[in-house]
Motif scaffolding. Structure first.
Motif, short mmCIF file in Angstrom:
data_model
loop_
_atom_site.label_atom_id
_atom_site.label_comp_id
_atom_site.label_asym_id
_atom_site.label_seq_id
_atom_site.Cartn_x
_atom_site.Cartn_y
_atom_site.Cartn_z
N ILE A 175 -15.35 -29.83 46.76
CA ILE A 175 -14.16 -30.53 47.29
C ILE A 175 -12.90 -29.75 46.92
O ILE A 175 -12.02 -29.52 47.76
N GLU A 176 -12.82 -29.31 45.68
CA GLU A 176 -11.64 -28.55 45.25
C GLU A 176 -11.56 -27.21 45.97
O GLU A 176 -10.48 -26.74 46.32
N ALA A 177 -12.73 -26.60 46.20
CA ALA A 177 -12.74 -25.32 46.90
C ALA A 177 -12.23 -25.48 48.33
O ALA A 177 -11.50 -24.62 48.84
N LEU A 178 -12.60 -26.58 48.96
CA LEU A 178 -12.12 -26.83 50.33
C LEU A 178 -10.60 -26.99 50.35
O LEU A 178 -9.91 -26.46 51.23
N ALA A 179 -10.09 -27.71 49.36
CA ALA A 179 -8.64 -27.92 49.29
C ALA A 179 -7.91 -26.61 49.01
O ALA A 179 -6.87 -26.33 49.59
N ILE A 180 -8.49 -25.82 48.10
CA ILE A 180 -7.85 -24.54 47.76
C ILE A 180 -7.83 -23.62 48.97
O ILE A 180 -6.86 -22.93 49.25
N LYS A 181 -8.93 -23.64 49.72
CA LYS A 181 -8.99 -22.80 50.92
C LYS A 181 -7.95 -23.24 51.96
O LYS A 181 -7.35 -22.41 52.64
N GLN A 182 -7.73 -24.54 52.02
CA GLN A 182 -6.76 -25.07 52.98
C GLN A 182 -5.36 -24.56 52.67
O GLN A 182 -4.60 -24.25 53.57
N PHE A 183 -5.03 -24.48 51.38
CA PHE A 183 -3.69 -24.05 50.98
C PHE A 183 -3.76 -22.67 50.33
O PHE A 183 -3.15 -22.42 49.31
N ALA A 184 -4.56 -21.82 50.90
CA ALA A 184 -4.85 -20.54 50.23
C ALA A 184 -3.62 -19.64 50.22
O ALA A 184 -2.97 -19.45 51.22
N SER A 225 -5.80 -36.28 54.76
CA SER A 225 -4.89 -36.50 53.62
C SER A 225 -5.58 -36.19 52.28
O SER A 225 -4.90 -35.95 51.27
N ASP A 226 -6.90 -36.17 52.29
CA ASP A 226 -7.63 -35.88 51.05
C ASP A 226 -7.35 -34.46 50.55
O ASP A 226 -7.30 -34.21 49.35
N TYR A 227 -7.17 -33.54 51.49
CA TYR A 227 -6.90 -32.15 51.11
C TYR A 227 -5.64 -32.08 50.24
O TYR A 227 -5.61 -31.42 49.20
N THR A 228 -4.61 -32.79 50.71
CA THR A 228 -3.33 -32.77 50.00
C THR A 228 -3.47 -33.40 48.62
O THR A 228 -2.91 -32.90 47.64
N ARG A 229 -4.22 -34.49 48.57
CA ARG A 229 -4.38 -35.19 47.28
C ARG A 229 -5.10 -34.31 46.26
O ARG A 229 -4.68 -34.20 45.11
#
Lengths: 391, 137
Positions: A175-184, A225-229
């Motif tokens: 989950i964290e990896a997906l978020a980091i990739k989103q805001f890479a 919105s989960d990505y941002t959180r």
């Protein structure tokens, strides 16, 4: 292995022998170049005197040892002025910023001429003289190394072994990896690798976020919105760690095992079917897993892990048994047979005597005769055997 | 008081009525580290459970013998022992050796010149020159 201190260039004054040797080689070159020039040139008397004095100073530096200063009997001051050359201006004393504990307040033994005690008698040989002091083993003492030099592992000190906890942490890592990739960005790379565990509230928040396979089967978060959180939590932890300069690395997870087991039961197992198509996400996830659990996933296994489930399966797979008996115990088929006995170690002659209940008697009889119970008691083979063999 | 006849002492005829396996115990030694024990470790893991279950009258002991070659030792009811080194053997080859030890009698190996051997007395009795009618030459 002997550790060598990392001293910055400003701290080179700490090592007088090193600086002297380097300067001596430089001055050696200078001296050889200058010497013939000084002989052939038409210099004035005053100028040649200046050259002579300079050469003298340089030639003094040809020695591999530091120029000897007038030794003080006891210098109990804590300043390190003795480390500087006398010629240098004291105002140019370099500012040393280090938490290394280096030798201070060295006491020197007074010379013979300075001793006023009439009973003093110089030693004629060094055999009975006591050896005092010395800095040979200075860096072997761990307390002389500052806190900044202390080893901090990348992952937790102990690997996480509980399967449920590993599953929770692997899911969190993805989950964290997906978020980091989103805001890479460049910062994201650092955060992906160095951010430690987040707070428990944040961890619980991450566990509630739903990881699902997307339209193409790739792992995605259910809501945008989960990505941002998640990113906010990771970023916050990253800021905290950069401010505290990684002095305090918290535990890998704030959850306990019972909570992890409940979470695993509660989740829909469909999340494991999500594919890890994006290599960057897979890489971030592997790094986060290493940081959180202490498990290093080999590249070969990482390439083979196409889904989140296979990643989790690799993590939760029990380690290979080191001993055959351990493996047989796990299998359980052979120990269950009534006519089979397994021994975890070598069966010695003493063990064989104990099995038939004879060892106590043997011990008692040997002790009664004052003979060694185990071993030969320092006695060798009989001499007669050697004679009989003709040796 | 009735007169009871003397009882004849029975002689062992293994296999007549009941068969007693001569091998009573088998020691199985292996090494966790050495490469020569690779086949033995495989034998213990995969074949030995079935072999031990099929031979419940034999006691099996499995114990390591570090940095030594793997070994099978059979113990027999006559007090004899027979040891076979099974280094670098495959599991099925080791099974053959285990069967050999199981079927062995525990006697010392000796040359068998007469393949048929019996402990039963001859029906014709022992030949004697003083008995019988003699033979005309």
């Amino acid at each position: 292995m002997r550790r060598l201190p990392r001293i910055s260039s400003s701290a080179s004054a700490l090592a007088p022998s090193v600086s002297t040797s380097s300067s001596s080689s430089a001055s050696l070159r200078t001296a050889t170049c200058i010497a013939p020039a000084s002989q052939t040139s038409q210099l004035s008397a005053t100028r040649s005197q200046a050259w002579q004095s300079k050469l003298h100073a340089q030639r003094r530096c040809l020695s591999t040892t530091a120029p000897r200063r007038a030794l003080e009997t006891v210098s109990d001051t804590t300043d390190d002025s003795y480390l500087l050359d006398e010629d240098n201006d004291r105002t140019r004393k370099p500012e040393i910023k280090t938490d290394l504990v280096y030798p201070r307040g060295i006491k020197a033994v007074p010379r013979d001429a300075d001793i006023t005690d009439p009973d003093y008698k110089p030693a004629e040989s060094g055999e009975l003289l006591e050896e005092v002091g010395g800095l040979a083993n200075w860096w072997d003492d761990p307390s002389h190394w500052g806190s900044s030099n202390r080893y901090l592992g990348f992952g937790p000190r102990e690997k996480v072994t509980d399967p449920a906890m590993l599953e929770v942490l692997a899911r969190r890592a993805v989950i964290e990896a997906l978020a980091i990739k989103q805001f890479a960005d460049l910062r994201a790379h650092k955060l992906a690798t160095f951010t430690p565990a987040v707070a428990k509230e944040q961890e619980l928040l991450i566990t509630e976020i739903r990881l699902v396979p997307g339209e193409d089967g790739a792992a995605v978060l259910k809501r945008q919105s989960d990505y941002t959180r998640v990113w906010a939590g990771v970023k916050k932890a990253g800021v905290v760690i950069s401010e505290e300069s990684e002095k305090t690395v918290s535990e890998s997870s704030q959850l306990d095992i019972t909570e992890a087991r409940e979470l695993v039961k509660r989740w829909n197992p469909r999340w494991k079917q999500a594919l890890l198509k994006d290599l960057a996400v897979k890489f971030y996830a592997a790094k986060r897993i290493q940081r959180l659990t202490g498990h290093v996933i080999p590249d070969a296994k990482l390439v083979g892990s196409i889904s989140v489930g296979s990643l989790v399966a690799h993590l939760t797979k029990p380690p290979k048994a080191k001993k055959l008996t351990e493996e047989l115990e796990v299998r359980g088929q052979l120990p269950a047979l009534p006519n089979v006995t397994l021994y975890p170690r070598r069966v010695t002659p003493v063990d064989k005597q104990k099995m038939v209940g004879r060892w106590k008697l043997i011990t008692a009889e040997l002790e009664k005769r004052e003979l060694p119970v185990i071993g030969t008691g320092g006695y060798g083979k009989s001499v007669e055997t050697k004679w009989a063999d003709g040796n | 008081m009735t007169v009871s006849a003397l009882k004849a002492v029975s002689t062992g005829r293994n296999g007549v009525g009941a068969f007693i396996l001569q091998c009573k115990k088998m020691d199985i030694h292996y090494c966790d580290w050495a490469g020569s024990s690779k086949g033995m470790n495989g034998f213990i893991k995969s074949i030995l459970p079935k072999f031990a279950a099929a031979n419940p009258q034999i006691e099996f002991t499995v114990s390591p013998r570090p940095t030594k070659h793997p070994l099978l030792v059979g113990h027999y009811i006559n007090g004899g022992q027979k040891a076979v080194c099974v280094r670098n053997m495959e599991p099925l080859q080791i099974l053959k050796k285990a069967e050999l030890l199981r079927d062995a009698s525990g006697e010392k190996l000796k040359k068998v010149s007469k393949p048929v051997h019996s402990i039963n007395q001859s029906v014709r009795g022992v030949w004697s020159p003083y008995h019988g009618n003699g033979m005309a030459v």
